[in-house]
Design a protein around this motif. Structure first.
Motif, PDB file in Angstrom:
ATOM      1  N   PHE A   1       3.799  56.041 -31.301  1.00 30.70           N
ATOM      2  CA  PHE A   1       5.250  55.953 -31.464  1.00 30.70           C
ATOM      3  C   PHE A   1       5.895  57.335 -31.394  1.00 30.70           C
ATOM      4  O   PHE A   1       6.971  57.499 -30.820  1.00 30.70           O
ATOM      5  N   LYS A   2       5.242  58.329 -32.009  1.00 27.81           N
ATOM      6  CA  LYS A   2       5.778  59.691 -31.973  1.00 27.81           C
ATOM      7  C   LYS A   2       5.830  60.223 -30.550  1.00 27.81           C
ATOM      8  O   LYS A   2       6.777  60.920 -30.165  1.00 27.81           O
ATOM      9  N   SER A   3       4.822  59.887 -29.754  1.00 24.81           N
ATOM     10  CA  SER A   3       4.808  60.343 -28.365  1.00 24.81           C
ATOM     11  C   SER A   3       5.931  59.700 -27.561  1.00 24.81           C
ATOM     12  O   SER A   3       6.319  60.204 -26.507  1.00 24.81           O
ATOM     13  N   MET A   4       6.466  58.588 -28.064  1.00 25.78           N
ATOM     14  CA  MET A   4       7.588  57.906 -27.423  1.00 25.78           C
ATOM     15  C   MET A   4       8.926  58.274 -28.069  1.00 25.78           C
ATOM     16  O   MET A   4       9.934  57.600 -27.898  1.00 25.78           O
ATOM     17  N   SER A   5       8.889  59.356 -28.877  1.00 25.61           N
ATOM     18  CA  SER A   5      10.108  59.914 -29.489  1.00 25.61           C
ATOM     19  C   SER A   5      10.710  59.054 -30.591  1.00 25.61           C
ATOM     20  O   SER A   5      11.908  59.158 -30.875  1.00 25.61           O
ATOM     21  N   SER A   6       9.914  58.207 -31.208  1.00 23.16           N
ATOM     22  CA  SER A   6      10.410  57.454 -32.357  1.00 23.16           C
ATOM     23  C   SER A   6      10.274  58.319 -33.608  1.00 23.16           C
ATOM     24  O   SER A   6       9.244  58.943 -33.829  1.00 23.16           O
ATOM     25  N   ALA A   7      11.337  58.366 -34.406  1.00 27.88           N
ATOM     26  CA  ALA A   7      11.261  59.090 -35.682  1.00 27.88           C
ATOM     27  C   ALA A   7      10.404  58.280 -36.653  1.00 27.88           C
ATOM     28  O   ALA A   7      10.425  57.047 -36.625  1.00 27.88           O
ATOM     29  N   ILE A   8       9.646  58.952 -37.501  1.00 27.61           N
ATOM     30  CA  ILE A   8       8.722  58.266 -38.410  1.00 27.61           C
ATOM     31  C   ILE A   8       9.110  58.529 -39.872  1.00 27.61           C
ATOM     32  O   ILE A   8       9.200  59.670 -40.302  1.00 27.61           O
ATOM     33  N   ILE A   9       9.338  57.436 -40.604  1.00 28.74           N
ATOM     34  CA  ILE A   9       9.493  57.496 -42.057  1.00 28.74           C
ATOM     35  C   ILE A   9       8.290  56.780 -42.654  1.00 28.74           C
ATOM     36  O   ILE A   9       8.012  55.636 -42.299  1.00 28.74           O
ATOM     37  N   SER A  10       7.563  57.438 -43.531  1.00 34.66           N
ATOM     38  CA  SER A  10       6.415  56.784 -44.162  1.00 34.66           C
ATOM     39  C   SER A  10       6.649  56.657 -45.662  1.00 34.66           C
ATOM     40  O   SER A  10       7.251  57.523 -46.293  1.00 34.66           O
TER      41      SER A  10
ATOM     42  N   THR B   1       4.228  56.065 -48.829  1.00 29.76           N
ATOM     43  CA  THR B   1       2.816  56.079 -49.191  1.00 29.76           C
ATOM     44  C   THR B   1       2.647  56.399 -50.680  1.00 29.76           C
ATOM     45  O   THR B   1       3.598  56.839 -51.337  1.00 29.76           O
ATOM     46  N   ASN B   2       1.440  56.214 -51.185  1.00 31.14           N
ATOM     47  CA  ASN B   2       1.200  56.516 -52.591  1.00 31.14           C
ATOM     48  C   ASN B   2       1.111  58.021 -52.837  1.00 31.14           C
ATOM     49  O   ASN B   2       1.487  58.501 -53.902  1.00 31.14           O
ATOM     50  N   TYR B   3       0.605  58.757 -51.836  1.00 30.57           N
ATOM     51  CA  TYR B   3       0.481  60.212 -51.981  1.00 30.57           C
ATOM     52  C   TYR B   3       1.067  60.897 -50.746  1.00 30.57           C
ATOM     53  O   TYR B   3       0.965  60.384 -49.632  1.00 30.57           O
ATOM     54  N   GLU B   4       1.632  62.080 -50.944  1.00 28.58           N
ATOM     55  CA  GLU B   4       2.193  62.801 -49.802  1.00 28.58           C
ATOM     56  C   GLU B   4       1.170  63.732 -49.147  1.00 28.58           C
ATOM     57  O   GLU B   4       1.496  64.433 -48.187  1.00 28.58           O
ATOM     58  N   THR B   5      -0.072  63.744 -49.644  1.00 29.61           N
ATOM     59  CA  THR B   5      -1.107  64.584 -49.057  1.00 29.61           C
ATOM     60  C   THR B   5      -1.910  63.843 -47.990  1.00 29.61           C
ATOM     61  O   THR B   5      -2.804  64.425 -47.388  1.00 29.61           O
ATOM     62  N   CYS B   6      -1.610  62.565 -47.747  1.00 25.11           N
ATOM     63  CA  CYS B   6      -2.385  61.764 -46.791  1.00 25.11           C
ATOM     64  C   CYS B   6      -2.007  62.135 -45.350  1.00 25.11           C
ATOM     65  O   CYS B   6      -0.982  62.762 -45.088  1.00 25.11           O
ATOM     66  N   THR B   7      -2.841  61.711 -44.412  1.00 24.30           N
ATOM     67  CA  THR B   7      -2.628  62.023 -42.995  1.00 24.30           C
ATOM     68  C   THR B   7      -1.328  61.434 -42.486  1.00 24.30           C
ATOM     69  O   THR B   7      -0.593  62.081 -41.734  1.00 24.30           O
ATOM     70  N   LEU B   8      -1.027  60.202 -42.870  1.00 27.51           N
ATOM     71  CA  LEU B   8       0.201  59.557 -42.409  1.00 27.51           C
ATOM     72  C   LEU B   8       1.430  60.361 -42.826  1.00 27.51           C
ATOM     73  O   LEU B   8       2.366  60.540 -42.028  1.00 27.51           O
ATOM     74  N   ALA B   9       1.444  60.842 -44.055  1.00 35.94           N
ATOM     75  CA  ALA B   9       2.581  61.648 -44.528  1.00 35.94           C
ATOM     76  C   ALA B   9       2.756  62.899 -43.675  1.00 35.94           C
ATOM     77  O   ALA B   9       3.887  63.298 -43.359  1.00 35.94           O
ATOM     78  N   LYS B  10       1.641  63.505 -43.291  1.00 34.50           N
ATOM     79  CA  LYS B  10       1.698  64.733 -42.494  1.00 34.50           C
ATOM     80  C   LYS B  10       2.192  64.464 -41.069  1.00 34.50           C
ATOM     81  O   LYS B  10       2.739  65.362 -40.425  1.00 34.50           O
ATOM     82  N   LEU B  11       1.992  63.240 -40.577  1.00 34.99           N
ATOM     83  CA  LEU B  11       2.458  62.876 -39.239  1.00 34.99           C
ATOM     84  C   LEU B  11       3.938  62.478 -39.225  1.00 34.99           C
ATOM     85  O   LEU B  11       4.536  62.372 -38.160  1.00 34.99           O
ATOM     86  N   SER B  12       4.505  62.291 -40.400  1.00 29.99           N
ATOM     87  CA  SER B  12       5.844  61.721 -40.498  1.00 29.99           C
ATOM     88  C   SER B  12       6.947  62.775 -40.464  1.00 29.99           C
ATOM     89  O   SER B  12       6.744  63.923 -40.861  1.00 29.99           O
ATOM     90  N   ASP B  13       8.110  62.350 -39.998  1.00 29.71           N
ATOM     91  CA  ASP B  13       9.297  63.202 -40.076  1.00 29.71           C
ATOM     92  C   ASP B  13       9.829  63.234 -41.502  1.00 29.71           C
ATOM     93  O   ASP B  13      10.438  64.214 -41.928  1.00 29.71           O
ATOM     94  N   LEU B  14       9.605  62.150 -42.228  1.00 29.62           N
ATOM     95  CA  LEU B  14      10.031  62.061 -43.627  1.00 29.62           C
ATOM     96  C   LEU B  14       9.045  61.182 -44.376  1.00 29.62           C
ATOM     97  O   LEU B  14       8.710  60.092 -43.920  1.00 29.62           O
ATOM     98  N   ASN B  15       8.578  61.669 -45.509  1.00 34.73           N
ATOM     99  CA  ASN B  15       7.650  60.892 -46.332  1.00 34.73           C
ATOM    100  C   ASN B  15       8.233  60.687 -47.723  1.00 34.73           C
ATOM    101  O   ASN B  15       8.805  61.606 -48.311  1.00 34.73           O
ATOM    102  N   ILE B  16       8.080  59.463 -48.228  1.00 34.01           N
ATOM    103  CA  ILE B  16       8.471  59.155 -49.595  1.00 34.01           C
ATOM    104  C   ILE B  16       7.222  58.665 -50.315  1.00 34.01           C
ATOM    105  O   ILE B  16       6.656  57.631 -49.971  1.00 34.01           O
TER     106      ILE B  16
END
Length: 247
Positions: free
Chosen positions: A179-188, A190-205
């Protein structure tokens, strides 16, 4: 005792200490610093650094505050589950967390498409989030199949809201990268902000709830925080949409 700001300051080793402490408060109160070091597989220096980030001068003072915290929780709430839930709401009652929700709402309102992504129970919550946003006036869709084919150009001017407790599910991470390669902004969320998904996101909560598992396999970590976050974002989106109509 544990504020969101303090938890977010922890590195991965210190977070391991926090996870053990919050799940074993009674045990920790009777441990020496070396015993805690052994069960968490970190050095005593790491534990002392953790105590300092929790605004205590050392392990002895930390245990005293931990004991006071435990006693106050037992007096205020009838069950352990309720105390953890109330603790979550205390942690997010600040301008920093509200700012994250505002950023998410702004990002959603400014995009033409909103897609929710999640697998398993997170997929069910994604469906709920999509419906809630649609109810307040911002049409949204959900995907619970990470392999679902989507045509080229579909993600132009889109925001993808990804739900995951661990933020390490391989299929989800692959789809997010796509999705990121297709220019979609990412909001994740998650339980922790240290996870891989959080690091890939434009905004993590991140919501930092006590992790729980049954039979060493099934995740039963409370998802009440996720529902709350989705609804609060939805209400902020509604207000933004109403403000734009009046201009």
């Amino acid at each position: 005792m544990f504020s969101l700001q303090e938890i977010r300051s922890l590195n991965e080793l210190e977070l391991a200490v926090y996870n053990y402490v919050i799940s074993n408060i009674e045990k920790v109160n009777h441990m020496s610093i070396r015993e805690l070091s052994e069960v968490t597989h970190v050095s005593t220096t790491t534990i002392l650094r953790f105590c300092k980030k929790m605004n205590t001068d050392g392990f002895t003072e930390f245990k005293f505050k931990l004991k006071m915290y435990k006693e106050s929780q037992e007096q205020s709430f009838p069950t352990e589950d309720a105390s953890h839930m109330i603790d979550f709401f205390k942690k997010i009652n600040n301008d920093e967390f509200d700012s994250l929700l505002n950023q998410a709402a702004e990002l959603i309102v400014n995009k033409n498409k909103v897609i929710f992504l999640g697998i398993g129970s997170s997929g069910a919550l994604g469906k709920y989030g999509a419906r809630f946003l649609s109810n307040v006036g911002k049409f949204a869709q959900h995907l619970d199949d990470p392999f679902y084919p989507v045509p080229d150009g579909y993600y132009d001017s889109s925001v993808t809201i990804v739900l995951s407790v661990f933020g390490e599910t391989e299929e989800t991470l692959k789809q997010v990268s796509r999705f990121k390669s297709m220019s979609s902004a990412i909001i994740s969320i998650t339980n922790y902000e240290t996870c891989t998904l959080a690091k890939l996101s434009d905004l993590n909560i991140a919501y930092y709830m006590q992790f729980m598992k049954v039979k060493n396999e099934y995740n039963i970590t409370s998802q009440v925080p996720v529902v709350y976050i989705l609804e609060m974002i939805g209400r902020k989106v509604q207000r933004l949409l109403e403000q734009r109509k009046t201009k």
